[in-house]
Structure formats: C-alpha cells, structure tokens
Design a protein around this motif. Structure first.
Motif, short mmCIF file in Angstrom:
data_model
loop_
_atom_site.label_atom_id
_atom_site.label_comp_id
_atom_site.label_asym_id
_atom_site.label_seq_id
_atom_site.Cartn_x
_atom_site.Cartn_y
_atom_site.Cartn_z
N LYS A 85 0.88 -1.25 0.08
CA LYS A 85 -0.10 0.08 -0.16
C LYS A 85 0.80 1.21 -0.01
N ASP A 86 1.85 1.37 0.74
CA ASP A 86 2.71 2.48 0.87
C ASP A 86 3.82 2.41 -0.22
N ALA A 87 3.84 1.37 -1.01
CA ALA A 87 4.87 1.32 -2.25
C ALA A 87 6.27 1.06 -1.80
N LEU A 88 6.57 0.49 -0.65
CA LEU A 88 7.75 0.10 -0.10
C LEU A 88 8.46 -0.86 -1.13
N LEU A 89 7.62 -1.82 -1.29
CA LEU A 89 8.27 -2.80 -2.51
C LEU A 89 8.53 -2.05 -3.81
N GLY A 90 9.87 -2.10 -4.41
CA GLY A 90 10.11 -1.54 -5.48
C GLY A 90 10.80 -0.25 -5.21
#
Length: 152
Positions: A85-90
């Motif tokens: 959701k908080d775009a940590l992946l990537g």
C-alpha cells in the motif's frame, strides 16, 4: 523465518476452522518491526482489517491459523507502514554509506518476534535477486530505504 511473498494470498482461518480471508499486506512499524498482517475478508465488498502477530497461532505451509474465534474488524495502527500500500516494494535500498543496494523485492522476518532480518533486492526486471542481511532497523524515507549492512 518467513518472506512476505510466501504469505501474500495465503488463507487465514480462525481456531474454529472458519476462513476469514487472505493475507494482502504486511504492516511494519516506523522502527522496522513487523506488527501484523492486513487481511482481506471474503465478502461482496472487500473489507480489510489488521491482524497483530500476537493473534496468530501458527503459520502453516498452506494457511495461517489465528487464536481468535471471531474476526472482528481492527484498524491499522496509526504509525504503521504497509509494504504494498505504501509502495515500499520497488523502492530503492541504500546502505548507510550511500551505496545503492537495489530495488526492494521482499523482506525476511521472524514470525513470532516480527524482526526483519534480511531484504531481497533486484537490480532490474530480469536480473537475479540478492539477499541483504541487516540486524538494525531500517530508516524509511520518502524515496528510499536506508539499511545498515555493517557488522553490528
């Protein structure tokens, strides 16, 4: 030790055997500890709720069993960060010394303690992944994640 990629989409059951949903996300405190799982409930409209690690009885190979007999809705802790959701992946991972380590692809954590012990990174779409161990909590920035890769 678990990875988020192995948990994502896994069914979650109560101690009574009722399926309450599937794992959708991982919540992490600002201090870098895994605090729980975000579960999507099976319903006409998707409902999400937070499940604390302390509520989990066991992490099985094919599903997760929780100690609770019901799955009353619980909100996410205010200071939590979610991997997807908080775009940590990537997001780009850097060492404390400013070395670019790669794009965050997955996290390895201890199920009972919630301690993140390693990060899986990649350099790009078709490159192999690398596992980077870190014994200290990460720093989550707006654009990057800083981890300590030195011996502690």
């Amino acid at each position: 030790m678990r990875t988020f990629s192995l948990l994502k989409g896994m069914p979650v059951y109560t101690i009574n055997g009722d399926r309450i949903g599937t794992v959708h996300d991982l919540s992490i405190s600002e201090s870098g500890q895994v605090t729980g799982l975000v579960i999507h409930q099976q319903a006409l409209f998707k409902k999400a709720f937070h499940l604390q690690l302390a509520d989990i009885s066991s992490f099985g190979q094919d599903g997760i069993v929780i100690k609770l007999k019901d799955s009353g809705p619980r909100k996410m802790p205010e200071a939590s960060i979610c991997l997807t959701k908080d775009a940590l992946l990537g997001r780009m991972l850097f060492s404390e010394m400013g070395e670019e380590l790669g794009l965050l692809q997955d996290v390895y954590f201890q199920e009972k303690m919630g301690t993140i012990i390693a990060y899986e990174t990649t350099d790009g779409f078709f490159s192999e992944s690398t596992v980077i161990e870190s014994k200290q909590a990460p720093t989550f920035g707006k654009d990057t994640i800083i981890v300590s890769v030195n011996e502690q």
